[in-house]
Each structure stands twice: as C-alpha cells, then as structure tokens.
Design a protein around this motif. Structure first.
Motif, PDB file in Angstrom:
ATOM      1  N   GLY A 143     -20.336  15.065  -8.683  1.00  0.00           N
ATOM      2  CA  GLY A 143     -19.198  15.418  -9.531  1.00  0.00           C
ATOM      3  C   GLY A 143     -18.803  16.852  -9.293  1.00  0.00           C
ATOM      4  N   ALA A 144     -17.966  17.405 -10.161  1.00  0.00           N
ATOM      5  CA  ALA A 144     -17.509  18.780 -10.009  1.00  0.00           C
ATOM      6  C   ALA A 144     -18.687  19.744 -10.060  1.00  0.00           C
ATOM      7  CB  ALA A 144     -16.504  19.116 -11.105  1.00  0.00           C
ATOM      8  N   PHE A 155      -7.885  18.853   1.580  1.00  0.00           N
ATOM      9  CA  PHE A 155      -7.123  19.182   0.376  1.00  0.00           C
ATOM     10  C   PHE A 155      -6.499  20.554   0.592  1.00  0.00           C
ATOM     11  CE2 PHE A 155     -11.630  20.179  -0.148  1.00  0.00           C
ATOM     12  CZ  PHE A 155     -11.596  21.546  -0.353  1.00  0.00           C
ATOM     13  N   ASN A 190     -11.454  25.100  -5.409  1.00  0.00           N
ATOM     14  CA  ASN A 190     -11.861  24.230  -4.306  1.00  0.00           C
ATOM     15  C   ASN A 190     -11.850  25.061  -3.026  1.00  0.00           C
ATOM     16  OD1 ASN A 190     -11.992  21.280  -5.389  1.00  0.00           O
ATOM     17  ND2 ASN A 190     -10.096  22.109  -6.260  1.00  0.00           N
ATOM     18  N   ASP A 227      -3.561  20.760   3.417  1.00  0.00           N
ATOM     19  CA  ASP A 227      -4.401  19.647   3.828  1.00  0.00           C
ATOM     20  C   ASP A 227      -3.895  19.075   5.164  1.00  0.00           C
ATOM     21  OD1 ASP A 227      -5.948  17.346   4.000  1.00  0.00           O
ATOM     22  OD2 ASP A 227      -4.912  16.306   2.357  1.00  0.00           O
ATOM     23  N   TYR A 241     -16.024  23.009  -5.988  1.00  0.00           N
ATOM     24  CA  TYR A 241     -15.125  21.866  -5.941  1.00  0.00           C
ATOM     25  C   TYR A 241     -14.937  21.241  -7.321  1.00  0.00           C
ATOM     26  CZ  TYR A 241     -19.897  20.197  -5.732  1.00  0.00           C
ATOM     27  OH  TYR A 241     -21.230  20.022  -5.985  1.00  0.00           O
ATOM     28  N   THR A 242     -13.787  20.618  -7.486  1.00  0.00           N
ATOM     29  CA  THR A 242     -13.542  19.752  -8.635  1.00  0.00           C
ATOM     30  C   THR A 242     -14.038  18.355  -8.283  1.00  0.00           C
ATOM     31  OG1 THR A 242     -11.314  19.283  -7.817  1.00  0.00           O
ATOM     32  CG2 THR A 242     -11.547  21.107  -9.382  1.00  0.00           C
ATOM     33  N   SER A 243     -14.050  17.451  -9.251  1.00  0.00           N
ATOM     34  CA  SER A 243     -14.633  16.127  -9.019  1.00  0.00           C
ATOM     35  C   SER A 243     -13.903  15.345  -7.934  1.00  0.00           C
ATOM     36  CB  SER A 243     -14.640  15.325 -10.327  1.00  0.00           C
ATOM     37  OG  SER A 243     -13.322  15.193 -10.841  1.00  0.00           O
ATOM     38  N   SER A 244     -12.587  15.521  -7.827  1.00  0.00           N
ATOM     39  CA  SER A 244     -11.826  14.766  -6.824  1.00  0.00           C
ATOM     40  C   SER A 244     -12.029  15.309  -5.409  1.00  0.00           C
ATOM     41  CB  SER A 244     -10.337  14.785  -7.168  1.00  0.00           C
ATOM     42  OG  SER A 244      -9.836  16.111  -7.177  1.00  0.00           O
ATOM     43  N   ARG A 245     -12.670  16.476  -5.284  1.00  0.00           N
ATOM     44  CA  ARG A 245     -12.901  17.081  -3.962  1.00  0.00           C
ATOM     45  C   ARG A 245     -14.384  17.102  -3.598  1.00  0.00           C
ATOM     46  NH1 ARG A 245      -7.877  16.219  -3.918  1.00  0.00           N
ATOM     47  NH2 ARG A 245      -6.394  17.916  -4.317  1.00  0.00           N
ATOM     48  N   ASP A 260     -16.324  15.195  -2.142  1.00  0.00           N
ATOM     49  CA  ASP A 260     -16.745  14.645  -0.846  1.00  0.00           C
ATOM     50  C   ASP A 260     -15.714  14.940   0.242  1.00  0.00           C
ATOM     51  OD1 ASP A 260     -14.712  13.028  -1.738  1.00  0.00           O
ATOM     52  OD2 ASP A 260     -15.705  11.133  -1.266  1.00  0.00           O
ATOM     53  N   LYS A 261     -14.984  16.043   0.110  1.00  0.00           N
ATOM     54  CA  LYS A 261     -13.885  16.346   1.027  1.00  0.00           C
ATOM     55  C   LYS A 261     -14.141  17.588   1.891  1.00  0.00           C
ATOM     56  CE  LYS A 261     -11.161  12.974  -0.420  1.00  0.00           C
ATOM     57  NZ  LYS A 261     -12.086  12.330  -1.367  1.00  0.00           N
TER      58      LYS A 261
END
Length: 462
Positions: free
Chosen positions: A71-72, A98, A104, A160, A213-217, A219-220
């Motif tokens: 997670g974040a 991103f 991030n 990105d 990172y935030t949760s949406s990032r 694994d980026k």
C-alpha cells in the motif's frame, strides 16, 4: 578530460551553463577494486545481500527489479560493495509509470557510507518533484545534509513514463559527466557536468533505492542494468562521417557518436577550404545528437568544386578528440543543356540489354537522383533512382544488365554505370528524352530522335 575549476555545470537544451560553487579541497584515490553488477536476468533478488524493505521488491517477468509494496508508504533497500579503483562508471536504468511528484518519487543512492541517508556521506540521484520541471537531480550528502550539485534537462522526467538510461563517469580529478537516453536506449547525450575537488569515498560503500508512493503507485517503479565499476576507457574520438551541401549556404553533417554539445555548436571547430573558413553558426540539438548543420553566407558554396571540411576540437564525453577531414560536394538538379544523351543501344547482342549513355558538358556536379528517361513514341517513362553524382566532363551508362555491358564491350575500369530499368526502346526509330524535376517543375534536359541508319556498324553483335 580534466577540469581545474571548482564548479558544477548543468547543460540544458539551449546549452546555457549553471554554476554551483563548492568550497571543497583535496582528492583521494583508492586502490580497492570491486564492482557491482545487477541485471536481474537470473530472476534472483538474492544474488547479493540486501537490507531494508526486501519484501517490498520483486524481480518481474521482464527481469527487472520492481517495487511491489502492499500500500502507500516508503520503501528502501541497500546492498554493500567495495569502491572500484581509479575512475568510476555507473550505469543504470529506471522507469516510473506515472507523472512524478513529491508524493511519488524515488532516490537512487550511488555511493553511501551507511545504509541510511541520515548522517551519511555520499551521492544520490533524486527522481521526481511537484510541477512540470522534473529533472534528474544529483545531490552530495555530507553528514546527512544534501547539497544540489546539478540537474539534468528540465521536464525530461515529468511525464509518464518517467524513464532514462544513465551513464555517469567520475574521473580521478573529481570531474564528472552524466549522460542520458530518455527513451531507455543507449544513444547517450551529455546531460550534466559536475566537479567535486573533494571526491572522497570510503572503501566500503552502499548502493540503495528509495521509493515514496501513494497506493496507486505502489508497483509502478522499475530498475535494471545497474553496474558500478572502474571506467572502461573510451579511446575513440567522435568523427564527422558524412557531409552534404544541401544548398549553397548549408552543409549537413553526421557524427559517428554524440559529441559534447559545447564542442559541436562551436563554429571554430569546423573549417572549409577554398578560402571559406569556419561557418557563421552551427545548428545542433540534443534531440538529434548525431546530426548538425553548418550555416554560411548565401552563395558561399558552389557546384563544380570539391570541398574539404576539417574538424578540430570535437570531443566526446571521455574527452577524446582527433583532427580529421572529409570531402563533400554541392550538387544540383539537371537543367536544360546540363546533360546530353550521348549514345543509345536499342538492339543489343543476345543476352544483353539496351543502354543509354549520358554526358555532363556543364561545370556542375549533377545529382542524377530521380531523373526520368522517356520513350515518347511509346509514352513510357522510367524514373532512375540513384544517388550517383555525374561530375563535369564525365559519362555514365544506364542499363538493366551492367555486368553484360562490362564483359561484352570490355569497358575501361574507370567507366561508370547505373543499373536501372529503361523504358522499352524501339529498335527501328523513336525519341528518347531525358527529363528532370527542378523546383517542382518537370523540364526536358535533352531529347534525341534516333533511327536504324544511325547504328554504328563497328559495334560487334552476335
């Protein structure tokens, strides 16, 4: 390549230099030898010993180190290695899928005295910030206090995918160069030059990666091809491998490798003979690192003269330079009377093909690209596609079967040929015309009406 000043220099697209003053003294060489190689091709994260948030990273199916956090948050890992001896080269690749921001972003610790930024000495790269000017930033740490040494191209990693392949070289005198390819390839351009007169690394160092990172990032983030080693010295100088006069005042050149921009754009590096000298200006961009244009006064370059361009002072990122020269011509399209149809063969020997011979009576270098041969009686045209240049007073024969011409007619070794398909030529009589396109307009350069009575009886024919 050596520098004696105490400055860090940033090269941007318009080649303006930013200077960062460091009150640093001394330089220490180290004789320890080792190197770090992490390409992750064996899909084994534990090929070296890592410390930190190891369970937040994985090797993906592409053989890359990838963040895989739940997670974040913030994650970091470190591995220990011995400092390479002498000058150091760092290679690595990163990608963030991103638009980076303060929430991030990543740091890559190149040389760190301990597995933590707090109170550490060393150097790291910062990747990402708020806004649209995100650049790769190089920092020096002294007892945990960061000092910005310089930045790469502004905005180069703002969108990105934010990615780059880097090659950083730090020489024995503390002078360093960061070269980048923002497409992830290996076409490196000098992005940053820096100098640290107190470049002093301990024998045992840490390499590390930090991700915020935030949760949406979560694994980026991706990293690959990490190598820290003694510099494999490049001893080959950049050269101009092609020069073409595209008009009467511009010469387009191509380099064998990307040169240092500050040398590529210097008019004093280039000089043309026949009293022309150096160009008025040079057009070169990092976005097209293998090409440049030399600009002269209108009408400076003339057709009919073989020029020689001398290059003196062109350098690459390793400081290699070599005086060399290359010849070039200014070619023109054929105009009325510039070319003459000198000979036509319409009834060849068995196994042979027709040919048309062209002569250049002008004082120009004539480019034969896209000339047109036309049989008016058959209303048939053939475009001759070639890069052949016909010099003043010279001949060239055009035929579909050049080898037959050479063997059957025992042509001299200096004879010139173009292999191309001709329009079908009537044996008895016809009109053969030579056409050219000048400024978008098709013109007839020469036209020849032939008949069977013109056949030269001494030409052998089986």
């Amino acid at each position: 390549m050596r520098r004696k000043d105490k400055y860090s220099i940033h090269l941007s697209y318009n080649y303006r230099k930013r200077y960062f003053l460091f009150l640093l003294f001394g330089f220490m060489m180290n004789t320890a030898f080792s190197q770090l190689h992490l390409d992750f091709n064996d899909n084994n994260l534990h090929s070296v010993v890592w410390t930190g948030d190891i369970n937040h990273f994985k090797i993906n199916t592409s053989g890359q180190l990838q963040l895989s956090a739940p997670g974040a948050g913030e994650s970091s890992i470190f591995t220990k290695y011995n400092k390479p001896k002498d000058s150091i080269q760092v290679d690595l690749y990163f990608k963030m899928q991103f638009d980076p921001s303060n929430d991030n972003m990543a740091k890559i610790y190149l040389f760190l005295s301990k597995p933590s930024e707090a109170n550490a000495d060393g150097y790291y790269l910062k990747l990402g910030e708020n806004g649209s000017n995100d650049a790769i930033q190089l920092y020096k740490l002294t007892a945990g206090v960061p000092i910005l040494m310089g930045s790469g191209v502004m905005g180069a990693i703002a969108k990105d995918p934010a990615q780059a392949r880097l090659r950083i070289k730090i020489f024995e005198d503390g002078f360093g160069i960061m070269a980048t390819d923002y497409k992830g390839g290996e076409l490196f351009n000098t992005d940053l030059e820096f100098y640290d007169s107190e470049f002093n690394l301990q024998d045992s160092l840490y390499f590390g990666i930090y991700c915020k990172y935030t949760s949406s990032r979560a694994d980026k983030f991706y990293f690959d091809d990490i190598h820290i080693q003694t510099i494999q010295r490049d001893t080959i100088a950049p050269r101009v491998v092609s020069a073409i006069a595209i008009d009467n005042h511009t010469v387009k050149i191509q380099y064998s490798e990307p040169p240092i921009a500050s040398t590529a754009i210097s008019p004093s590096v280039y000089s043309i003979d026949h009293g022309i000298g150096q160009p008025e200006s040079v057009y070169y961009t990092i976005g097209d690192p293998l090409n440049a244009r030399l600009a002269f006064a209108e009408g400076t370059i003339k057709s009919g003269i073989e020029y020689r361009l001398t290059i003196d002072g062109l350098k690459d990122v390793s400081g290699n330079t070599e005086v060399h020269s290359i010849s070039f011509l200014f070619t023109e399209k054929a105009n009325i009377g510039d070319l003459v149809i000198n000979e036509v063969l319409t009834d060849p020997a068995t196994g042979g093909e027709d040919f048309v011979e062209i002569y250049n009576p002008s004082q120009k270098f004539i480019a034969l690209d896209s000339i047109i041969l036309r049989n008016a009686d058959r209303n048939e045209n053939r475009v001759i596609r070639t890069d052949f240049v016909l010099k003043p007073g010279n001949y060239v024969a055009i035929s579909k079967n050049v080898e037959f011409l050479k063997q059957y007619y025992q042509t001299p070794t200096e004879a010139a040929f173009i292999e191309a398909t001709l329009p079908a030529l009537n044996v008895a009589s016809a009109n053969i015309s030579l056409l050219s396109v000048v400024n978008g307009r098709q013109i007839t350069v020469d036209s020849f009406n032939y008949n069977q009575q013109m056949h030269f009886s001494l030409i052998k024919k089986n």
